[in-house]
Design an enzyme around this catalytic site. Structure first.
Site, PDB file in Angstrom:
ATOM      1  N   ASP A 309      71.471 -38.845   1.435  1.00  0.00           N
ATOM      2  CA  ASP A 309      72.593 -38.989   2.096  1.00  0.00           C
ATOM      3  C   ASP A 309      72.893 -40.471   3.005  1.00  0.00           C
ATOM      4  O   ASP A 309      73.823 -40.548   3.532  1.00  0.00           O
ATOM      5  CB  ASP A 309      72.499 -37.751   4.004  1.00  0.00           C
ATOM      6  CG  ASP A 309      72.204 -37.127   3.452  1.00  0.00           C
ATOM      7  OD1 ASP A 309      73.249 -36.393   2.445  1.00  0.00           O
ATOM      8  OD2 ASP A 309      71.824 -35.613   4.116  1.00  0.00           O
ATOM      9  N   ARG A 340      80.582 -35.394  -4.450  1.00  0.00           N
ATOM     10  CA  ARG A 340      79.861 -36.863  -4.474  1.00  0.00           C
ATOM     11  C   ARG A 340      80.362 -38.219  -5.180  1.00  0.00           C
ATOM     12  O   ARG A 340      80.250 -39.509  -4.806  1.00  0.00           O
ATOM     13  CB  ARG A 340      78.958 -37.430  -3.162  1.00  0.00           C
ATOM     14  CG  ARG A 340      79.206 -36.457  -2.036  1.00  0.00           C
ATOM     15  CD  ARG A 340      78.806 -36.717  -0.725  1.00  0.00           C
ATOM     16  NE  ARG A 340      78.904 -36.051   0.273  1.00  0.00           N
ATOM     17  CZ  ARG A 340      77.172 -35.578   1.430  1.00  0.00           C
ATOM     18  NH1 ARG A 340      76.860 -35.419   1.643  1.00  0.00           N
ATOM     19  NH2 ARG A 340      77.885 -35.227   2.441  1.00  0.00           N
TER      20      ARG A 340
END
Length: 430
Positions: A309, A340
Site C-alpha cells: 500500500d 494499480r
C-alpha cells in the site's frame, strides 16, 4: 468531486498520522466476535473502517463511540441472521465478513461499486469456504455474493495466496470459532505476508491461539475457541502517511508526521528505508518522522510485496529521481480497487512521467527536472492512486486535475486537509 493540484515548491509543518485503517478494521472485527465489551482507542474513520462498523452492527454487535474511543459489545460466534450486507467498496471487509457470514444461514452481499470492488475476484476464498461445507452463490467469483452457511466444518483446507492474503486472513478469523480443529495450507506464493503478521498479532491480542509455520504457509488452528473482550489502541497509519512523506521528499520541505511507531509491524514502514535509499534527509525518533526535503532523489530497486500500500507513493517519488527505478514483485497491485499497474501508469504518462510496466514490475525513468502536467487525469475510484497522483501534481509545471478525488475518503478522508495545512496548493472543484 475533483481536485486541482497546483505546483507547490515548499511544504512545512507538523501533522498527526492517521490511525491505521488495517488495524482498526481488524480490531472492530475481533471485538464483534467477542462475547462482552471491548474498547478500541483512536480508531480510524474512513469509508473502509466505517463499512466494518456498519456491518458488525447489522450482524448484531452494539457500538457506542466518542472522539477518543469505540466501545463494542460483540455477538460472539452467533451473528444475527441478516439477509443483506453492504460493504461499500471495502475489499478486506467483504472478504473477512464472507468468512464470518458462513456462521449464519444466509447472507447476501450486494454490489454497490460495480466499477471497482465489483470487478475484483474472490474465487480463492469461495473455493476455501466450499471446503468447509459452505455454499456460495456468486457472479463468476465476483459480487453479488450469497453465503449459505450455518454450520461450517473445520478440518484440512487449502487456500491460494497468489492474489491476496485477505483470503487467508478471513479463514484465520473464522476457523477458531468452529467446533473442529483446522489445518490451513497455503498454496502458491503468498502475497503480502507482512499483513498476515498483523492479522496474527490482533488475533493473539484477542486471546486466540494459532500455530503458524515460520513462512506462514501452514497453520494449525484449535477449534472451540472464544474471542476475549479486550482493550486495544490503534497505532498510526504508515500506508496513508507514505503519500505525505513522498510529497515532502519531492519538494523543499520541513515536514514532521507524529505517531508513527518505530517498531510497527506495518510493512509500509519500508517507505522510510526507501526514502533514505533515495538520499532524502529523514529522521525517525520517538514516533516522529521528520523529512527535510530538497527535491533531489536517487533511483532505487525495491521488492514491493512487503509494502503493497506504499508502492504507488514510492513510484510517485521515483518519477522525479535521478536514474531509473524498478519496483518488482508487485503483481498483486493489479487486483486492487483498480489495476494499480496499468491504470496508474497510464495516468502518470498523461502527466508527463516516463514509466513502463511488466506483469509484476513498474519501471520509472526519473525526470529530476519535473513533469509538464496541465492535464485532467482519472483516479479510477482508487484512494491510493488519488494520493500518489497528488504527489506528482506538486512537482508538475502546470496544474493537474484529478477526477473523482473524493474517493480518497476510502482510507484517508483528511488527506487534502493535511496537505493544505502543510502548504500544498490544492482545491476542491465540482
Amino acid at each position: 468531486m475533483d481536485v486541482i493540484v497546483r505546483p507547490t515548491p515548499e511544504l512545512k509543518g507538523e501533522i498527526g498520522a492517521l490511525s491505521s485503517k488495517n488495524y482498526t478494521t481488524r480490531y472492530l472485527l475481533v471485538a464483534a466476535l467477542a462475547e462482552g465489551e471491548s474498547t478500541i482507542y483512536f480508531p480510524a474513520h474512513s469509508e473502509d473502517s466505517d463499512a466494518m462498523r456498519r456491518c458488525i452492527q447489522d450482524l448484531g454487535a452494539s457500538l457506542q463511540e466518542d472522539d477518543e474511543k469505540a466501545v463494542i459489545t460483540g455477538f460472539g460466534k452467533h451473528p444475527r441472521n441478516v439477509k443483506e450486507l453492504n460493504v461499500g467498496n471495502a475489499g478486506a471487509v467483504l472478504r473477512f465478513l464472507m468468512g464470518i457470514a458462513s456462521l449464519s444461514e444466509e447472507v447476501h452481499f450486494v454490489n454497490t461499486y460495480p466499477d471497482s470492488l465489483g470487478k475484483r475476484p474472490h474465487d480463492d476464498l469461495i473455493e476455501a469456504l466450499g471446503q468447509l461445507g459452505v455454499e456460495v452463490e456468486h457472479n463468476e467469483g465476483r459480487l453479488p455474493i450469497t453465503i449459505r452457511g450455518g454450520k461450517p466444518q473445520g478440518g484440512k483446507l487449502m487456500v491460494s495466496g497468489e492474489v491476496s492474503s485477505q483470503y487467508l486472513s478471513a479463514l484465520l478469523f473464522l476457523t477458531p470459532l468452529l467446533e473442529q480443529d483446522s489445518e490451513i495450507t497455503v498454496t502458491g506464493d503468498l502475497k503480502s505476508k507482512v499483513v498476515i503478521g498483523q492479522t496474527l498479532e490482533v488475533l493473539e491480542q484477542a486471546g486466540i491461539v494459532i500455530h503458524a509455520a515460520g513462512d506462514y504457509m501452514h497453520f494449525r488452528v484449535p477449534g472451540n475457541q472464544v474471542y476475549q473482550a479486550k482493550t486495544y489502541t490503534v497505532q498510526g497509519d504508515y500506508p496513508g502517511s507514505a503519500a505525505v512523506l513522498a510529497a515532502a521528499a519531492v519538494t523543499s520541505s520541513d515536514v514532521t508526521i507524529r505517531n508513527l511507531s518505530e517498531d510497527s509491524k506495518q510493512g509500509e514502514r519500508a517507505i522510510l528505508d526507501v526514502l533514505r535509499s533515495m538520499e532524502v534527509p529523514l529522521t525517525h525518533e520517538n514516533g516522529d518522522v521528520r523529512v527535510q526535503g530538497n527535491g533531489k532523489l536517487k533511483a532505487l530497486e525495491f521488492d514491493g510485496d512487503t509494502a503493497t500500500d506504499a508502492v504507488l507513493a514510492m513510484v510517485a517519488a521515483a518519477v522525479f529521481a535521478e536514474g531509473t527505478s524498478r519496483f518488482y514483485n508487485v503483481e498483486n497491485l493489479r487486483y486492487k480497487e483498480c489495476d494499480r499497474i496499468t491504470d496508474y501508469l497510464a495516468e502518470l504518462s498523461k502527466a508527463g512521467a516516463r514509466v513502463e510496466e511488466r506483469q509484476a514490475e513498474i519501471i520509472v525513468h526519473g525526470r529530476p527536472e519535473g513533469v509538464e502536467g496541465g492535464v485532467e487525469i482519472n483516479a479510477h475510484y482508487d484512494h491510493r492512486v488519488i494520493m500518489a497522483l497528488t504527489v506528482v501534481g506538486l512537482r508538475s509545471r502546470q496544474p493537474l486535475v484529478i477526477k473523482d478525488a473524493h474517493h480518497v475518503a476510502k482510507s484517508y478522508p483528511q488527506y487534502f486537509d493535511h496537505l493544505k495545512a502543510l502548504g500544498a496548493d490544492v482545491e476542491w472543484v465540482k
